[in-house]
Structures are given as C-alpha cells and as structure tokens.
Design an enzyme around this catalytic site. Structure first.
Site, mmCIF file in Angstrom:
data_model
loop_
_atom_site.group_PDB
_atom_site.id
_atom_site.type_symbol
_atom_site.label_atom_id
_atom_site.label_comp_id
_atom_site.label_asym_id
_atom_site.label_seq_id
_atom_site.Cartn_x
_atom_site.Cartn_y
_atom_site.Cartn_z
ATOM 1 C CE1 TYR A 71 -6.636 -3.435 6.959
ATOM 2 C CE2 TYR A 71 -5.196 -5.116 5.971
ATOM 3 C CZ TYR A 71 -5.259 -4.003 6.698
ATOM 4 O OH TYR A 71 -4.454 -2.985 6.944
ATOM 5 C CB ALA A 129 -4.504 -3.764 -0.391
ATOM 6 N N GLY A 171 8.936 -7.308 0.402
ATOM 7 C CA GLY A 171 8.049 -5.990 0.669
ATOM 8 C C GLY A 171 8.985 -5.033 0.652
ATOM 9 N NE ARG A 208 10.537 -14.147 8.997
ATOM 10 C CZ ARG A 208 11.697 -14.633 8.172
ATOM 11 N NH1 ARG A 208 12.529 -15.368 8.983
ATOM 12 N NH2 ARG A 208 11.700 -14.497 6.959
ATOM 13 C CB THR A 247 -0.828 -0.023 1.379
ATOM 14 O OG1 THR A 247 -1.833 -1.068 0.921
ATOM 15 C CG2 THR A 247 -1.595 1.206 1.436
ATOM 16 C CG HIS A 277 -5.384 -8.261 1.674
ATOM 17 N ND1 HIS A 277 -4.918 -8.809 2.648
ATOM 18 C CD2 HIS A 277 -4.886 -7.163 1.879
ATOM 19 C CE1 HIS A 277 -4.064 -8.075 3.521
ATOM 20 N NE2 HIS A 277 -3.854 -7.148 2.866
ATOM 21 N N GLY A 278 -6.542 -11.981 2.064
ATOM 22 C CA GLY A 278 -7.205 -12.812 3.414
ATOM 23 C C GLY A 278 -6.451 -12.562 4.460
ATOM 24 C CB ALA A 279 -3.002 -11.240 5.179
ATOM 25 C CG HIS A 280 -1.588 -8.447 6.951
ATOM 26 N ND1 HIS A 280 -0.973 -7.848 5.757
ATOM 27 C CD2 HIS A 280 -0.862 -9.098 7.391
ATOM 28 C CE1 HIS A 280 0.024 -8.482 5.700
ATOM 29 N NE2 HIS A 280 0.274 -9.247 6.674
ATOM 30 N N GLY A 310 10.029 -10.727 6.052
ATOM 31 C CA GLY A 310 11.189 -10.446 6.838
ATOM 32 C C GLY A 310 12.436 -11.161 5.898
ATOM 33 C CD GLN A 335 -2.992 -7.779 -1.368
ATOM 34 O OE1 GLN A 335 -2.799 -6.485 -0.944
ATOM 35 N NE2 GLN A 335 -2.669 -8.844 -0.487
HETATM 36 C C1 LIG Z 1 4.346 0.130 3.137
HETATM 37 C C2 LIG Z 1 3.826 -1.082 3.488
HETATM 38 C C3 LIG Z 1 2.646 -1.295 2.471
HETATM 39 C C4 LIG Z 1 1.985 -2.748 2.959
HETATM 40 N N1 LIG Z 1 0.938 -2.857 2.258
HETATM 41 C C5 LIG Z 1 0.327 -4.060 2.236
HETATM 42 C C6 LIG Z 1 -0.822 -4.356 1.252
HETATM 43 O O1 LIG Z 1 -1.508 -3.392 0.509
HETATM 44 N N2 LIG Z 1 -1.171 -5.672 1.191
HETATM 45 C C7 LIG Z 1 -0.630 -6.866 2.057
HETATM 46 O O2 LIG Z 1 -1.166 -8.044 1.784
HETATM 47 N N3 LIG Z 1 0.595 -6.508 2.718
HETATM 48 C C8 LIG Z 1 0.797 -5.609 2.813
HETATM 49 N N4 LIG Z 1 2.236 -5.076 3.586
HETATM 50 C C9 LIG Z 1 2.874 -6.334 3.847
HETATM 51 C C10 LIG Z 1 3.939 -6.725 2.856
HETATM 52 O O3 LIG Z 1 3.324 -7.369 1.715
HETATM 53 C C11 LIG Z 1 5.050 -7.901 3.423
HETATM 54 O O4 LIG Z 1 4.108 -8.926 3.863
HETATM 55 C C12 LIG Z 1 5.904 -7.189 4.769
HETATM 56 O O5 LIG Z 1 6.328 -5.998 4.441
HETATM 57 C C13 LIG Z 1 6.712 -7.975 5.193
HETATM 58 O O6 LIG Z 1 7.508 -8.521 4.229
HETATM 59 P P1 LIG Z 1 8.994 -7.712 4.123
HETATM 60 O O7 LIG Z 1 9.895 -8.090 5.415
HETATM 61 O O8 LIG Z 1 9.798 -8.143 2.928
HETATM 62 O O9 LIG Z 1 9.121 -6.240 4.018
HETATM 63 C C14 LIG Z 1 2.639 -3.812 3.527
HETATM 64 C C15 LIG Z 1 4.109 -3.396 4.053
HETATM 65 C C16 LIG Z 1 4.525 -2.239 4.085
HETATM 66 C C17 LIG Z 1 5.992 -2.076 4.846
#
Ligand SMILES: Cc1cc2nc3c(=O)[nH]c(=O)nc-3n(C[C@H](O)[C@H](O)[C@H](O)COP(=O)(O)O)c2cc1C
Length: 375
Positions: free
Chosen positions: A191, A66, A329, A278, A35, A186-189, A308, A109
C-alpha cells in the site's frame, strides 16, 4: 486464565504475561489486522461490536482491520472502515468500548492504499495517488471472480506529501478520540507507504526516491508526525519488507527491513510488527531461508511477528525470544476464543476463505463457534 494454583503446570510461552510499554498484557496472542469488508459506506457498523468483543480477552491485544485515513485512502476493497469523519469516529466508539469492557487493549490500524485503487473509489473520480504513475496489473477481486482493472495512479508531487502525512496524523488523533489505546501504521503489503519504500515501485528522482534513506523518508515522516501527535508510547508500525504483494517487491528486503528497524529507534515507538518472509505474495507460506531475526535484533522496542504461525511455532518464537508477541490472522478470524484454545491445546475451527470478505454481518464473521465449555 490463571496459573496461580499450586501444582498447575506452568503456562505455555504464548500465555505468559508481557509488559508492552505501559500496557500490561496477560498473554502474547495478538489478533492481527484483518480486513472484513463489512463497514458499509466506510462507516464501522454495530455488528463489529460483537465480532471484536468475541475476540477480546482480559489483557489481550487486538488490532483493527485496516482503516482509511482520508477520502483518497481507499480502494479495491469495498466497505472498509475509515476514521477521517466525525461519523466514523462516533461509530468506532461503541466497538472500542465493548473491547475495553472485556479488559483487552485495542489498536487501530490506519492505512492509505495509494495506487491499489481506481477512480471509482476516489472523490470526484480522480486518479488514485502513489509514489509512481505506474499502474498495477488487473487483479481478481476479493469476492467473486471478477477482475479489478486498475487505472494509472497520479504521482504525488513532493510538496503534496506533507498533506498525506497530516492525514495520517489527524487519523491517529481521531483514533485516540474514538478511545483506542494506540494506532498501528500500515506500512506493509504494497500500500501507499510501501509504494515509497520499495524500489520495484518507487521510480522517483526527488528526495522521496532513489536511496533507502529517500524511499523511507515519507513513512518515517508519518511515524514522527503521529508520535508527536499522540505520543510514541502509543504507536506501532507494521512492515513486510519481504512481501511481494500488490507488485511491491524490493531488490534488497533485508537492507530495507534493517534500515527501517534502525531508523524507527530514533522515535522510541511502542512496537514494530513484521510479517514473516515466508508470506510472499498472499497468505500462502513459501519455503524460504530469510528471517526477521536481524530486524528483531536491530529494533530496540517491542517486536511482534505475524504470518503462518500455529500454536507450536508461536511458542517457539516466544521462547527463543525471536518475538515478544505473535499476531494471528486466520486462526483468530475463525476462533474467537483462540487464546483459550491454545491454553487447552484444543482443536481449532477451520477458517472458510469463501466468507472472509462477504458483506454479511454474521456469516463467516460472528458465527464461528466457541469451545463448547465456554459457549
Ligand atoms: C481476510 C484477511 C484480511 C487481512 N487484512 C489485513 C489488513 O487489513 N491489514 C494487514 O496489515 N494485514 C491484513 N491481512 C494479513 C494478516 O494480518 C496476516 O498477516 C496474514 O493473514 C498472515 O497471518 P496468518 O497466517 O496468521 O493468517 C489480512 C489477511 C486475511 C486472511
């Protein structure tokens, strides 16, 4: 990124080709959904053309930020894109075309935030919808230090759920119209779909609450509807059973993850994308003993992991066959040429959290430098 020349060292696991269903990938470094809050008034903007195409490689896979499925689907994050109006679909087209011109695949997504919203984001100032009527606690906004004060959501009635399933179905159809290769649910986090799956949030007593089967019913109805609409071979889903983001925790995340992995097998969808245990609450890693390996084994399709990873850990996940693809990410956000940097084992640009979500069309968005040799 050719390794065909005689005598060249064999590629690192992350840079080996992979057949993702009918799609031929030349490497396994996926751009995770991110995002960025630069889609003014929920319409994708021309500056996203440069942003995504900078990160596109021949045979690479990108997942969009998303993207809202309906006018009730957004909240908390201003200026996130949607895909329910003609204008939004048209605005996505040049972005998708630019990614395709680079030879990459592009999945959209699609999401609904559910209770992570307020009447300010809703049509006619109505309450946001959820599995529950329990409100979230106030949370710091993504930009600045101001607090977002959430208001109580309205608990969806069972007979309203088919309409939301339909919104997802139409959004998927729209994504295909815009030219995307497929969609990721998007079935995570924390929402909307997780607000049904996870027992900390879901307090229903109808056929959408209680048992695992009931809590997962709505997300699986979404999967089925979209698979019927656009073909299961173009459908992925992102899940984070272990996360505790947006006050959405489950008392038995392993059972939830396994139940979803096994249930998804029925629909033959393209991939399951799971967030590592994690990544508990935000994007900070925590020590933990849980693993996605049981879900990886239970799911019969392609498996993407995220959360991570650095170069070394990504290589390890691929070589141990714990995953088929690894989504990055923050490293992809800050390194438009991430696959190339992994190939060369080049240093990475550091990411700047302060500009993750600022509204600027360039700053922290398209101004991260490429390696000198490729600029
Ligand atoms: C700025 C930012 C925006 C994100 N937006 C979304 C999103 O729109 N949809 C989603 O499923 N996860 C989102 N995430 C989670 C990332 O997809 C990812 O799972 C998370 O950053 C951990 O991976 P990384 O360690 O490689 O950054 C976001 C993370 C960050 C840092």
């Amino acid at each position: 990124m050719s390794h065909e020349m005689a005598g060249e060292a064999s590629p690192i696991p992350l840079l080996t080709p992979y057949s993702l269903g009918k799609f031929n990938l030349s490497h396994r470094v996926v751009m995770a959904p991110l995002t960025r809050q630069r889609s003014y008034k929920n319409v994708p903007q021309p500056h996203a053309i440069l942003y995504y195409s900078q990160r596109a490689t021949k045979g690479g896979l990108l997942i969009t930020e998303a993207t809202g499925v309906s006018n009730t689907s957004l909240g908390y994050y201003p200026d996130t894109p949607g895909i329910w109006t003609e204008e939004q679909v048209e605005a996505w087209k040049p972005i998708v075309d630019a990614v395709h011109e680079k030879g990459a695949l592009f999945f959209c997504q699609i999401w609904h935030v559910g209770r992570v919203s307020t009447p300010d984001y809703q049509p006619n100032g109505q309450a946001p919808v959820s599995s529950t009527d329990k409100s979230l606690k106030p949370a710091r906004r993504t930009t600045g230090n101001e607090m977002e004060v959430f208001t109580p959501p309205r608990r969806l009635k069972a007979d309203e759920i088919p309409q939301i399933v339909n919104d997802f179905r139409v959004a998927a159809r729209n994504a295909m119209k815009a030219g995307f290769d497929g969609i990721e649910i998007h079935g995570a986090h924390g929402y909307l779909l997780e607000q049904f799956m996870k027992d900390e949030v879901n307090d229903r007593t109808d056929k959408y609450g209680g048992s695992l089967e009931n809590r997962c019913r709505f997300p699986l109805e979404v999967v089925e509807a979209i698979a019927d609409e656009i073909g299961a071979d173009k459908v992925g889903i992102r899940l984070s059973p272990f996360s505790d983001y947006m006050e959405a925790q489950d008392s038995n995340p392993e059972a939830l993850g396994l139940y979803m992995a096994e249930s998804l097998n029925k629909y033959g969808i393209l991939y399951c994308h799971m967030v590592e245990p994690r990544m508990r609450r935000d994007v900070q890693k925590v020590e933990c003993s849980e693993s996605l390996v049981p879900m990886r084994k239970a799911f019969k399709g392609n498996f993407i992991v995220a959360g991570g990873f650095n170069r070394e850990e990504g290589n390890k996940a691929i070589s141990k066959k714990d995953a088929d693809l690894v989504a990055y990410g923050r490293w992809f956000l800050a390194n438009p040429d991430l696959p190339m940097r992994f190939e060369l084992d080049a240093p990475l640009n550091k990411y700047n959290r302060e500009t993750f979500y600022v509204s600027d069309p360039v700053l922290g968005y398209t101004d991260y430098p490429f390696l000198k040799s490729t600029a």
